[in-house]
Design a protein around this motif. Sequence first.
Motif, PDB file in Angstrom:
ATOM      1  N   SER A 195       9.227  -4.669  -4.770  1.00 15.59           N
ATOM      2  CA  SER A 195       9.139  -5.586  -3.633  1.00 15.59           C
ATOM      3  C   SER A 195       9.640  -4.973  -2.328  1.00 15.59           C
ATOM      4  N   VAL A 196      10.726  -4.202  -2.383  1.00 15.15           N
ATOM      5  CA  VAL A 196      11.310  -3.656  -1.153  1.00 15.15           C
ATOM      6  C   VAL A 196      10.418  -2.587  -0.508  1.00 15.15           C
ATOM      7  N   PRO A 197      10.039  -1.529  -1.225  1.00 18.61           N
ATOM      8  CA  PRO A 197       9.223  -0.497  -0.559  1.00 18.61           C
ATOM      9  C   PRO A 197       7.838  -0.982  -0.174  1.00 18.61           C
ATOM     10  N   LEU A 198       7.175  -1.724  -1.076  1.00 16.45           N
ATOM     11  CA  LEU A 198       5.827  -2.206  -0.777  1.00 16.45           C
ATOM     12  C   LEU A 198       5.862  -3.239   0.343  1.00 16.45           C
ATOM     13  N   GLY A 199       6.844  -4.145   0.274  1.00 16.19           N
ATOM     14  CA  GLY A 199       6.962  -5.171   1.303  1.00 16.19           C
ATOM     15  C   GLY A 199       7.297  -4.584   2.662  1.00 16.19           C
ATOM     16  N   ALA A 200       8.242  -3.632   2.700  1.00  9.87           N
ATOM     17  CA  ALA A 200       8.649  -3.020   3.968  1.00  9.87           C
ATOM     18  C   ALA A 200       7.504  -2.233   4.598  1.00  9.87           C
ATOM     19  N   SER A 201       6.791  -1.469   3.784  1.00  9.56           N
ATOM     20  CA  SER A 201       5.664  -0.694   4.319  1.00  9.56           C
ATOM     21  C   SER A 201       4.538  -1.609   4.801  1.00  9.56           C
ATOM     22  N   PHE A 202       4.275  -2.689   4.063  1.00 10.08           N
ATOM     23  CA  PHE A 202       3.235  -3.616   4.471  1.00 10.08           C
ATOM     24  C   PHE A 202       3.610  -4.319   5.779  1.00 10.08           C
ATOM     25  N   MET A 203       4.875  -4.706   5.904  1.00  7.31           N
ATOM     26  CA  MET A 203       5.348  -5.324   7.141  1.00  7.31           C
ATOM     27  C   MET A 203       5.224  -4.346   8.306  1.00  7.31           C
ATOM     28  N   TYR A 204       5.600  -3.108   8.079  1.00  4.93           N
ATOM     29  CA  TYR A 204       5.485  -2.070   9.101  1.00  4.93           C
ATOM     30  C   TYR A 204       4.031  -1.919   9.550  1.00  4.93           C
ATOM     31  N   TYR A 205       3.132  -1.880   8.592  1.00  2.00           N
ATOM     32  CA  TYR A 205       1.700  -1.731   8.904  1.00  2.00           C
ATOM     33  C   TYR A 205       1.201  -2.911   9.742  1.00  2.00           C
ATOM     34  N   LEU A 206       1.582  -4.123   9.351  1.00  2.00           N
ATOM     35  CA  LEU A 206       1.129  -5.311  10.087  1.00  2.00           C
ATOM     36  C   LEU A 206       1.661  -5.316  11.519  1.00  2.00           C
ATOM     37  N   LEU A 207       2.923  -4.942  11.687  1.00  2.00           N
ATOM     38  CA  LEU A 207       3.521  -4.948  13.018  1.00  2.00           C
ATOM     39  C   LEU A 207       2.958  -3.855  13.919  1.00  2.00           C
TER      40      LEU A 207
END
Length: 221
Positions: free
Chosen positions: A206-218
Amino acid sequence: MSMHILYYLLSSYGFIGLMIGLSTILSKKGIIGEEGSRKFIHIGVSNWYFIALIFMQDPSDILITLIPPVSFIVLNYISYKTNLIKSMERNGKGNLGTVYYPISLTILIFFSFYVLNNAYIGLLGVMIMGYGDGLAAVFGKKYGTKDIGHGKTVVGVVTMFIVSLIAGSLIIIYSNSLMRLWIALAVAVFATLTEYLTPKGLDNLSVPLGASFMYYLLLLI
């Protein structure tokens, strides 16, 4: 097989083997405990992503690039079932965190290098997983006294946020610009909440996938 691929594979397995070997030696000498041994590997192995960054020369190399993390999905599962790599495993079953770790690496490498063509998206998630989650556990266990739920302490949560913010800031400064540093803050908050709420072990997904996905969206804003 081209020489750069051979060097990549040798570097990858050599580096990961070194992390496991050092952890085992430090544990046997009593310099670090069992949990410290696992976190040493957890933090150290996250730096493997830089080896992939160095050797990934072309999108056509993606299948070769995925060989180390995919092979460790299998190896870590065998170790989980048989306690093969003792410095990496917890006593008792029920925590597949060591298996989820290379699964995250595989997913992030594939999407960052091949689909999105932006390796720094995956790098951010891996650094937050390795250093943020790893150091949060180390400092939370050593200095944390007040449990604030989900098995977390104030010290651990604050450590997770600070390390995630630093990692995100460094990556964004290098790959984007100072004007986008607000993204590092947003991702750090998201990653900290995700790590706090996720059951133990699953945070390696959850942490790496979620953080990278959030980064991509932003980045799209």
